[in-house]
Write a protein that holds these residues in place. Sequence first.
Motif, PDB file in Angstrom:
ATOM      1  N   GLN A  79       0.832  -1.204   0.000  1.00  0.00           N
ATOM      2  CA  GLN A  79       0.000   0.000   0.000  1.00  0.00           C
ATOM      3  C   GLN A  79       0.870   1.258   0.000  1.00  0.00           C
ATOM      4  OE1 GLN A  79      -2.457   0.633   3.482  1.00  0.00           O
ATOM      5  NE2 GLN A  79      -4.031   1.618   2.229  1.00  0.00           N
ATOM      6  N   THR A  80       1.918   1.258   0.779  1.00  0.00           N
ATOM      7  CA  THR A  80       2.841   2.391   0.787  1.00  0.00           C
ATOM      8  C   THR A  80       3.488   2.567  -0.582  1.00  0.00           C
ATOM      9  OG1 THR A  80       3.308   2.064   3.135  1.00  0.00           O
ATOM     10  CG2 THR A  80       4.908   3.347   1.881  1.00  0.00           C
ATOM     11  N   ASN A  81       3.931   1.468  -1.192  1.00  0.00           N
ATOM     12  CA  ASN A  81       4.539   1.542  -2.526  1.00  0.00           C
ATOM     13  C   ASN A  81       3.550   2.062  -3.561  1.00  0.00           C
ATOM     14  OD1 ASN A  81       6.971   0.567  -1.560  1.00  0.00           O
ATOM     15  ND2 ASN A  81       6.545  -1.538  -2.130  1.00  0.00           N
ATOM     16  N   MET A  82       2.297   1.632  -3.485  1.00  0.00           N
ATOM     17  CA  MET A  82       1.289   2.100  -4.440  1.00  0.00           C
ATOM     18  C   MET A  82       1.002   3.583  -4.248  1.00  0.00           C
ATOM     19  SD  MET A  82       0.901  -0.384  -6.404  1.00  0.00           S
ATOM     20  CE  MET A  82      -0.396   0.249  -7.436  1.00  0.00           C
ATOM     21  N   HIS A  83       1.019   4.058  -3.021  1.00  0.00           N
ATOM     22  CA  HIS A  83       0.844   5.496  -2.776  1.00  0.00           C
ATOM     23  C   HIS A  83       1.997   6.289  -3.380  1.00  0.00           C
ATOM     24  CE1 HIS A  83      -1.934   4.807   0.943  1.00  0.00           C
ATOM     25  NE2 HIS A  83      -2.541   4.576  -0.196  1.00  0.00           N
ATOM     26  N   ILE A  84       3.197   5.785  -3.227  1.00  0.00           N
ATOM     27  CA  ILE A  84       4.374   6.448  -3.805  1.00  0.00           C
ATOM     28  C   ILE A  84       4.271   6.471  -5.324  1.00  0.00           C
ATOM     29  CG2 ILE A  84       6.872   6.239  -4.148  1.00  0.00           C
ATOM     30  CD1 ILE A  84       6.977   5.118  -1.238  1.00  0.00           C
ATOM     31  N   THR A  86       1.584   6.280  -7.200  1.00  0.00           N
ATOM     32  CA  THR A  86       0.499   7.178  -7.592  1.00  0.00           C
ATOM     33  C   THR A  86       0.929   8.637  -7.492  1.00  0.00           C
ATOM     34  OG1 THR A  86      -1.129   5.559  -6.839  1.00  0.00           O
ATOM     35  CG2 THR A  86      -1.898   7.822  -7.131  1.00  0.00           C
ATOM     36  N   CYS A  87       1.562   9.003  -6.397  1.00  0.00           N
ATOM     37  CA  CYS A  87       2.016  10.399  -6.225  1.00  0.00           C
ATOM     38  C   CYS A  87       3.050  10.774  -7.285  1.00  0.00           C
ATOM     39  CB  CYS A  87       2.583  10.608  -4.823  1.00  0.00           C
ATOM     40  SG  CYS A  87       1.320  10.582  -3.545  1.00  0.00           S
ATOM     41  N   TYR A 120      -3.682  -1.121 -11.902  1.00  0.00           N
ATOM     42  CA  TYR A 120      -3.365  -0.720 -10.528  1.00  0.00           C
ATOM     43  C   TYR A 120      -3.508  -1.914  -9.573  1.00  0.00           C
ATOM     44  CZ  TYR A 120      -3.275   2.271  -6.378  1.00  0.00           C
ATOM     45  OH  TYR A 120      -2.948   2.858  -5.192  1.00  0.00           O
ATOM     46  N   GLU A 124      -0.484  -3.954  -7.540  1.00  0.00           N
ATOM     47  CA  GLU A 124      -0.553  -4.115  -6.088  1.00  0.00           C
ATOM     48  C   GLU A 124      -0.512  -5.591  -5.694  1.00  0.00           C
ATOM     49  OE1 GLU A 124      -2.994  -2.214  -2.383  1.00  0.00           O
ATOM     50  OE2 GLU A 124      -4.160  -2.776  -4.148  1.00  0.00           O
TER      51      GLU A 124
END
Length: 144
Positions: A79-84, A86-87, A120, A124
């Motif tokens: 989840q942290t990697n996907m947030h990175i 995406t940003c 996406y 993930e």
Amino acid sequence: MNSKTLSIGKQIDLLYLYIGITWLLTGSFGLFDGIIFNLLKIFALLGCMIFLIILSRSKREMDDEMSIRNLEKAKAKAQTNMHIITCCLICIIRIIDFIPAIPKISVDLQTVIVPIFFIYLGIEGIIIGLLFRRNERNEEECTF
């Protein structure tokens, strides 16, 4: 029905890694038009269904405390990697918008939103599967 028992690692591979690959392929093929790409999407989704049927029909090894904690840790890191990711993608798109030399591309969101969603979820799932494998291989004690 198969009498062979699926190990915890194989269950996670089927549920996250392999299904993530099929979702990634489905989304990638969905970005293109044509009968070939539609057939490839169908085959990828059939692969996903086969993996789910195998998982639901097979005898499964019971989860132990370490595998549960390793999966939770893998999901949190994914989840942290996907947030990175995406940003970073949003920042790149915004930077490109400011460069006048690059022509602007008009995109119909209705035609790309479903493929991007599959991509996406696929990425993930692949990240979760790979991180779980790494955690199980290292047999590290998970701490949050």
